[in-house]
Design a protein around this motif. Structure first.
Motif, PDB file in Angstrom:
ATOM      1  N   GLY A 193       0.828  -1.188   0.000  1.00 13.50           N
ATOM      2  CA  GLY A 193       0.000   0.000   0.000  1.00 13.50           C
ATOM      3  C   GLY A 193       0.871   1.249   0.000  1.00 13.50           C
ATOM      4  O   GLY A 193       2.099   1.181  -0.053  1.00 13.50           O
ATOM      5  N   GLY A 194       0.244   2.402   0.088  1.00 11.51           N
ATOM      6  CA  GLY A 194       1.021   3.646   0.029  1.00 11.51           C
ATOM      7  C   GLY A 194       1.573   3.845  -1.368  1.00 11.51           C
ATOM      8  O   GLY A 194       0.855   3.691  -2.356  1.00 11.51           O
ATOM      9  N   ALA A 199       7.469  -4.096  -3.512  1.00  7.45           N
ATOM     10  CA  ALA A 199       6.644  -5.086  -2.825  1.00  7.45           C
ATOM     11  C   ALA A 199       5.245  -5.131  -3.444  1.00  7.45           C
ATOM     12  O   ALA A 199       4.701  -6.208  -3.707  1.00  7.45           O
ATOM     13  CB  ALA A 199       6.553  -4.764  -1.336  1.00  7.45           C
ATOM     14  N   ASP A 200       4.671  -3.962  -3.700  1.00  6.82           N
ATOM     15  CA  ASP A 200       3.344  -3.909  -4.321  1.00  6.82           C
ATOM     16  C   ASP A 200       3.360  -4.531  -5.715  1.00  6.82           C
ATOM     17  O   ASP A 200       2.447  -5.280  -6.075  1.00  6.82           O
ATOM     18  CB  ASP A 200       2.864  -2.458  -4.424  1.00  6.82           C
ATOM     19  CG  ASP A 200       2.579  -1.851  -3.070  1.00  6.82           C
ATOM     20  OD1 ASP A 200       1.627  -2.293  -2.411  1.00  6.82           O
ATOM     21  OD2 ASP A 200       3.317  -0.940  -2.664  1.00  6.82           O
ATOM     22  N   ARG A 201       4.382  -4.210  -6.479  1.00  2.00           N
ATOM     23  CA  ARG A 201       4.470  -4.759  -7.839  1.00  2.00           C
ATOM     24  C   ARG A 201       4.579  -6.275  -7.812  1.00  2.00           C
ATOM     25  O   ARG A 201       3.927  -6.964  -8.604  1.00  2.00           O
ATOM     26  CB  ARG A 201       5.661  -4.143  -8.580  1.00  2.00           C
ATOM     27  CG  ARG A 201       5.372  -2.784  -9.193  1.00  2.00           C
ATOM     28  CD  ARG A 201       6.497  -2.357 -10.128  1.00  2.00           C
ATOM     29  NE  ARG A 201       7.701  -2.022  -9.377  1.00  2.00           N
ATOM     30  CZ  ARG A 201       7.948  -0.816  -8.876  1.00  2.00           C
ATOM     31  NH1 ARG A 201       7.070   0.160  -9.042  1.00  2.00           N
ATOM     32  NH2 ARG A 201       9.062  -0.573  -8.213  1.00  2.00           N
ATOM     33  N   ARG A 202       5.406  -6.790  -6.924  1.00  7.02           N
ATOM     34  CA  ARG A 202       5.613  -8.238  -6.850  1.00  7.02           C
ATOM     35  C   ARG A 202       4.321  -8.964  -6.462  1.00  7.02           C
ATOM     36  O   ARG A 202       3.927  -9.940  -7.108  1.00  7.02           O
ATOM     37  CB  ARG A 202       6.717  -8.548  -5.832  1.00  7.02           C
ATOM     38  CG  ARG A 202       6.980 -10.028  -5.601  1.00  7.02           C
ATOM     39  CD  ARG A 202       7.411 -10.747  -6.849  1.00  7.02           C
ATOM     40  NE  ARG A 202       7.654 -12.163  -6.601  1.00  7.02           N
ATOM     41  CZ  ARG A 202       7.637 -13.084  -7.536  1.00  7.02           C
ATOM     42  NH1 ARG A 202       7.372 -12.756  -8.796  1.00  7.02           N
ATOM     43  NH2 ARG A 202       7.866 -14.344  -7.237  1.00  7.02           N
ATOM     44  N   VAL A 203       3.641  -8.468  -5.427  1.00  7.64           N
ATOM     45  CA  VAL A 203       2.406  -9.128  -4.984  1.00  7.64           C
ATOM     46  C   VAL A 203       1.319  -8.986  -6.044  1.00  7.64           C
ATOM     47  O   VAL A 203       0.572  -9.935  -6.316  1.00  7.64           O
ATOM     48  CB  VAL A 203       1.940  -8.557  -3.624  1.00  7.64           C
ATOM     49  CG1 VAL A 203       0.591  -9.158  -3.226  1.00  7.64           C
ATOM     50  CG2 VAL A 203       2.979  -8.850  -2.545  1.00  7.64           C
ATOM     51  N   THR A 204       1.248  -7.817  -6.687  1.00 10.71           N
ATOM     52  CA  THR A 204       0.263  -7.614  -7.755  1.00 10.71           C
ATOM     53  C   THR A 204       0.494  -8.594  -8.900  1.00 10.71           C
ATOM     54  O   THR A 204      -0.454  -9.169  -9.452  1.00 10.71           O
ATOM     55  CB  THR A 204       0.332  -6.165  -8.287  1.00 10.71           C
ATOM     56  OG1 THR A 204      -0.004  -5.269  -7.233  1.00 10.71           O
ATOM     57  CG2 THR A 204      -0.642  -5.959  -9.434  1.00 10.71           C
TER      58      THR A 204
END
Length: 217
Positions: A193-194, A199-204
């Protein structure tokens, strides 16, 4: 071979096919959960996977009643992680354009939302407070639906979870969406988030791979 024999053979083939696909879905779900574990290790955070949920939703009528009502673009839960220990069931019949996941699917755009923060000004749960929220913070919900989906005021948990929702389309047709639900404090601790960072790209990316495998033709 008799007609009944042909039907039995077809049923057996479909059962094996569905079982194989279900196994693949849960393997992909576990890949997402392992990535969360890795992020927790990197950020030195004690993450409890029992409080994280990964759910796969398909645009599909669930039963004959949906056909009778001609419900438009209802969402049917295809699979979810089985580690969740405590959950709040709203009893709502989700559809495209409803909730964070439904909004992500309607707009064909991934979303990462701290729901408790988005709804902070409606913490007293009154209709006036809800109506005063910006339209984009309501995620297509009415006040009555909000009351059903918000965690109880007596709960020690936040008003709502952190939700990361990734839609899947084939051409111009929405097929479904995969949603990760977790405690907002956990999401912040592992830097989800934020700002949309690594990290967001990898989980997405992992959620999209899960969606494609589960919902693709």
């Amino acid at each position: 071979m008799t007609l009944w024999g042909l039907l039995d053979a077809l049923w057996d083939w479909l059962s094996r096919k569905n079982k194989k696909k279900a196994q693949a879905i849960y393997i992909d779900i576990n890949v997402v959960l392992r990535e969360l574990e890795d992020l927790a290790v990197v950020n030195k955070h004690a993450l409890r996977l029992s409080e994280c949920a990964v759910k796969v939703w398909a645009v599909r009528r669930r039963n004959f009643l949906d056909w009778v009502k001609r419900e438009r673009k209802p969402l049917f839960k295809v699979a979810e992680s089985t580690l969740l220990m405590e959950t709040h069931s709203s009893g709502l019949r989700w559809r495209v354009g409803m909730g964070v996941m439904g909004t992500a699917l309607q707009d064909n755009n991934p979303l990462a939302v701290d729901v408790s923060q988005a709804w902070a000004k409606a913490y007293d749960r009154s209709k006036d407070s809800w109506e005063a929220l910006p339209q984009e913070s309501k995620f297509g919900l009415t006040h009555e639906e909000f009351l059903k989906v918000a965690r109880p005021a007596s709960s020690s948990q936040s008003l709502g979870p952190f939700v990361m929702a990734v839609p899947y389309y084939e051409g111009a047709s929405p097929c479904g969406v995969v949603a990760l639900d977790m405690d907002p404090k956990d999401a912040a601790a592992i830097k989800l988030g934020g700002e949309f960072d690594d990290a967001d790209r990898r989980v997405t990316q992992l959620l999209y791979a899960l969606a494609k495998g589960a919902l693709g033709k």
